[in-house]
Design an enzyme around this catalytic site. Structure first.
Site, PDB file in Angstrom:
ATOM      1  N   ASP A  38      16.845  -4.839   3.912  1.00 23.08           N
ATOM      2  CA  ASP A  38      16.336  -3.940   2.888  1.00 23.08           C
ATOM      3  C   ASP A  38      16.153  -2.538   3.458  1.00 23.08           C
ATOM      4  OD1 ASP A  38      16.211  -6.101   1.153  1.00 23.08           O
ATOM      5  OD2 ASP A  38      14.135  -6.560   1.680  1.00 23.08           O
ATOM      6  N   LYS A  39      16.138  -1.551   2.582  1.00 25.34           N
ATOM      7  CA  LYS A  39      16.036  -0.146   2.986  1.00 25.34           C
ATOM      8  C   LYS A  39      14.915   0.083   3.997  1.00 25.34           C
ATOM      9  CE  LYS A  39      14.896   4.426   1.092  1.00 25.34           C
ATOM     10  NZ  LYS A  39      14.544   5.180  -0.133  1.00 25.34           N
TER      11      LYS A  39
END
Length: 323
Positions: free
Chosen positions: A139-140
């Site tokens: 995830d970011k």
């Protein structure tokens, strides 16, 4: 420009009676069966010098095979000079320590500035590899180790390892609440029925298994080591939230600040200012996709994660009677 691939060979007698696509996948294991099937359907496979475009056709053994294709770049994205923290690199793969805030693949709201754009700049040849060699994601705002394939054969073998659950991925996380013991979550994960950007434990979802053990308990939080058997979207975040121990700072799954009784203003501010999920991919281990060598990498905790743990330790020492 694409990458030209030429493959030649003779069908071994032990493959007698197998479908053409199945036989070729065994003969040329660097390429997936679905990719080979596409080549057959496109008329790019010759059997005994004759084009054969029927994947279901059975082989007899001893046929000569010729394959010549040009693999075009899958997507046209801009190469961008973005710094990468490279942990390991050779001609087949790249392992990076991904920082917070780096999106892995372009998508809605993130047209560029991603790991894919960085890879196209660092290794232009990955333009010929599907998804620029990206075989799994973080995830970011999750930090830590990722492996990227630089060639189609490397990608094929890494995907096979992922599907066979042969790649070992271990994470560290800080969750809300004091957990009693380690354990395992074996709950399927699917798209949330109403929140389309979120995932959830759902009986109709895909199988997902997460193992976890306690590294250290604090007054109102727990530092965990986790190991994935599967790699579903947001898996650790969803599973920990399901246990009612969401990750500290997780904006999607309930990781809002939960300062314990008697917390100092300073500690409360540390918790409130931690705006991302406290999750780090700390260890990655796999068989090298070409040499077969077992390889392991470690990535140290990022500074903000270390600072968070230090603040929790300080709070516990200041309030030993409030545990």
């Amino acid at each position: 420009m694409g990458q030209r691939i030429q493959l030649v060979g003779t069908v071994p007698e032990q493959l007698f009676g197998k479908r053409l696509d199945q036989a070729l996948a065994e003969m040329f294991p660097d390429y997936s069966r679905s990719r080979i099937k596409d080549w057959i359907l496109a008329g790019q496979v010759k059997v005994n010098s004759v084009v054969l475009d029927k994947p279901r056709e059975k082989v007899q053994g001893d046929e000569s095979i010729e394959i010549e294709v040009v693999v075009e770049a899958q997507e046209r994205h801009e190469a961008q000079d973005i710094d990468l923290n490279i942990v390991y690199e050779d001609e087949d793969l790249l392992v990076i320590n991904k920082p917070e805030g780096l999106v892995v693949h372009p998508g809605a709201g993130n047209a560029d500035g991603t790991l894919l754009n960085a890879m196209l700049n660092h290794s232009p040849e990955v333009a010929n590899v599907p998804r620029a060699g990206i075989v799994h994601r973080l995830d970011k705002d999750t930090t830590g180790l990722m492996v990227i394939a630089k060639t189609i054969p490397a990608q094929t073998h890494l995907v096979e390892q992922l599907q066979a659950r042969e790649i070992s991925r271990e994470y560290e996380a800080v969750v809300n609440g004091t957990m009693v013991a380690g354990g395992m979550v074996d709950k399927p994960i699917g798209r949330h029925p109403t929140k389309r950007t979120s995932m959830a434990v759902r009986e109709s979802g895909k199988p997902a298994t997460t193992h976890y053990r306690i590294i250290k308990k604090f007054r109102a939080h727990t530092h965990l080591r986790l190991k994935l058997e599967t790699g579903r979207t947001h898996q650790i975040r969803v599973h920990m939230s399901h246990l009612r121990h969401p990750l500290v700072g997780d904006p999607l799954y309930g990781g809002r600040p939960r300062p314990p009784k008697g917390s100092s203003d300073e500690f409360i501010q540390v918790l409130r200012s931690y705006k991302r999920q406290a999750l780090h991919a700390a260890q990655l281990a796999l068989f090298h996709p070409i040499s077969g060598e077992w390889m392991t990498w470690q990535a140290p905790l990022p500074d903000d994660f270390v600072d968070l743990l230090s603040a929790m330790e300080a709070d516990s020492q200041l309030n030993p009677d409030l545990d």
